[in-house]
Enzyme design. Structure first.
Site, PDB file in Angstrom:
ATOM      1  N   GLU A  41       0.797  -1.227   0.000  1.00  0.00           N
ATOM      2  CA  GLU A  41       0.000   0.000   0.000  1.00  0.00           C
ATOM      3  C   GLU A  41       0.832   1.280   0.000  1.00  0.00           C
ATOM      4  OE1 GLU A  41      -2.889  -0.381   3.185  1.00  0.00           O
ATOM      5  OE2 GLU A  41      -3.903  -2.026   2.174  1.00  0.00           O
ATOM      6  N   GLU A  67      -5.957  -7.956  -0.410  1.00  0.00           N
ATOM      7  CA  GLU A  67      -6.631  -7.691   0.868  1.00  0.00           C
ATOM      8  C   GLU A  67      -8.067  -7.278   0.603  1.00  0.00           C
ATOM      9  OE1 GLU A  67      -4.932  -4.895   3.703  1.00  0.00           O
ATOM     10  OE2 GLU A  67      -2.922  -5.699   3.292  1.00  0.00           O
TER      11      GLU A  67
HETATM   12  O1  IFM Z   1      -4.836  -3.418   8.839  1.00  0.00           O
HETATM   13  C1  IFM Z   1      -4.674  -2.814   7.597  1.00  0.00           C
HETATM   14  C2  IFM Z   1      -3.469  -3.406   6.893  1.00  0.00           C
HETATM   15  O2  IFM Z   1      -2.299  -3.238   7.632  1.00  0.00           O
HETATM   16  C3  IFM Z   1      -3.265  -2.765   5.540  1.00  0.00           C
HETATM   17  N1  IFM Z   1      -4.478  -2.719   4.775  1.00  0.00           N
HETATM   18  C4  IFM Z   1      -5.674  -2.282   5.416  1.00  0.00           C
HETATM   19  C5  IFM Z   1      -5.878  -3.018   6.723  1.00  0.00           C
HETATM   20  C6  IFM Z   1      -7.169  -2.536   7.410  1.00  0.00           C
HETATM   21  O3  IFM Z   1      -7.101  -1.186   7.712  1.00  0.00           O
END
Ligand code: IFM
Length: 440
Positions: free
Chosen positions: A167, A351
């Protein structure tokens, strides 16, 4: 859960994801200090000043945690490596205990028939490098590539896939512009530099790993679907700016070798000299593209400083993060990413998931809301596949309730409930539903 494994193409990968600082227990095993330790120790930054020193103690309990991954029927496990656990000073002498830990973790996955999918960096910059400017220092690209070589020199031979940096938007914008994550800056020059250096580091490390003979290398981007608050020209322009610096900037850098005009408008004066020359490195080919997707954002124009916009509360049901539930956005991103950026390159949803205030009642957690969330988002994936998008996997965030950064431990994202006093794990209803769907 309505959706099941047999609704997806053969070989489609189902997995679950975690990250090092959020679960391992950074206080164990000789790890060096990171900017998250000091960010959390600064009053006002993190709810109840919570930190990751113990977290879920995955460091000592990883075998049992991987048993849960296996028993749910997941094909792969997305985990991350902590830079400061491997190199406590960020450079120089590795921590033998840290390397051994990731070695044992890898073998434990393989013993269970789980494919290891590693992410090199999920946000814990070693303090020694943060002191030198961290992501704002141009040398970070080489520091990161050196770290990649050290850790992949130890476990790279057994990885199913390798992602560089989780990210980039969070690493750069959320942390250097909004000040919400470590290092907690609010500075546009630092932001522009971090945005660019994070991509240069991705490209430099990708080249270094290719030179080591490693394959299946990818990049992971987080995206929030943008909607204008009204159909006025001003709000539509605000939407395009948000989409530009949030969703398009990093994808465009890696896959097109350029930054979108809507991002450059505010950032160009602050980018490092000669930034255009770095695209030769930034566009180093990757084997797959990861998308992290959770929600959408509604924005309206303001007359403030660039990017001159603010969020507006949306009408849809929200998760415990106050994020609107909008599965359509995942479909839109999968199709748009393939159409405009990645073509035939495989895409993985790296994710997706939701936070809830999940409580135990009589030893069980009935998180029907999460079952519905997963179902609806998997349907979006199915639609994209039906439209010809080469989506090859879906990884649920997260295996365990864990440290949700500035929000501490109260935002529970796990398929498995963690009691943060006893550290007992209890699979929630969503875990059982997913396990059933994966068997079918
Ligand atoms: O917990 C985070 C993760 O570290 C990165 N992506 C989003 C998740 C939820 O906020």
């Amino acid at each position: 859960m309505q959706v099941k494994r047999s609704d997806f193409p053969d070989g489609f990968l189902f997995g679950t994801a975690t990250s090092s600082y959020q679960i391992e227990g950074h206080g164990f095993g000789g790890a060096g200090q990171t900017h998250w330790d000091t960010f959390a120790a600064t009053p006002g930054n993190v709810v109840r000043a919570e930190h990751g020193l113990r977290a879920c103690d995955h460091y000592h309990r990883f075998e049992a945690d991987l048993d849960l991954v296996k028993a749910a029927g997941f094909d792969c496990y997305r985990f991350s490596t902590s830079w400061a656990r491997v190199l406590p000073e960020g450079r120089g002498t590795p921590n033998a205990e840290g390397l051994d830990f990731y070695d044992r973790l890898t073998d434990a996955m393989l013993e269970r028939g789980i494919k290891p999918c590693v992410t090199l960096y999920h946000w814990e910059m070693p303090s020694a490098l943060a002191d030198r400017g961290g992501w704002t220092n141009p040398d970070v690209a080489q520091w990161f590539a050196d770290f990649a070589q050290v850790i992949m020199g130890r476990i790279g031979d057994r990885m199913h896939s390798i992602a560089t940096i989780n990210e980039p938007w969070c690493v750069a914008w959320l942390s250097h512009f909004e000040g919400i994550h470590a290092p907690g800056l609010r500075d546009i020059r630092a932001t522009a530099r971090a945005m660019h250096h994070v991509l240069k580091a991705h490209g430099t490390a990708t080249q270094a790993m290719r030179a080591m003979g490693l394959g299946n290398l990818g990049a992971v981007f987080n995206m929030e679907w943008a909607k204008a608050a009204t159909d006025s020209a001003a709000d539509e322009a605000a939407r395009a700016r948000f989409d530009g610096y949030y969703n398009r900037f990093y994808l465009s850098g890696v896959f097109k070798g350029e930054y979108p005009a809507e991002g450059l408008e505010g950032l160009e004066p602050h980018l490092p000299q000669g930034w255009q020359d770095d695209f030769a490195t930034i566009t180093t080919p990757v084997d797959w593209c990861g998308i992290n997707y959770y929600t959408r954002r509604i924005v309206e124009a303001t007359d403030g400083a660039w990017p001159s916009l603010r969020d507006v509360e949306g009408p849809l049901p929200k998760t415990f993060m106050d994020w609107e539930i909008y599965p359509e956005g995942l479909y839109q991103f999968l199709t748009r990413t393939a159409r405009e950026y990645t073509g035939d390159t495989p895409i993985l949803v790296t994710e997706n998931g939701m936070a809830a205030p999940d409580a135990m009642t009589n030893g069980a957690v009935e998180d029907t809301h999460r079952i519905n969330y997963i179902d609806d988002h998997l349907r979006s994936v199915q639609r994209a596949i039906a439209d010809g998008v080469p989506v090859q996997g879906y990884m649920l965030w997260s295996l365990l309730d864990n440290y949700e950064w500035a929000l501490g431990y109260e935002k529970r994202f796990g398929l498995v409930h963690v009691d943060f006093d006893t550290l007992d794990r209890t699979p929630k209803a969503s875990y059982h539903a997913l396990a059933k769907a994966l068997r079918t």
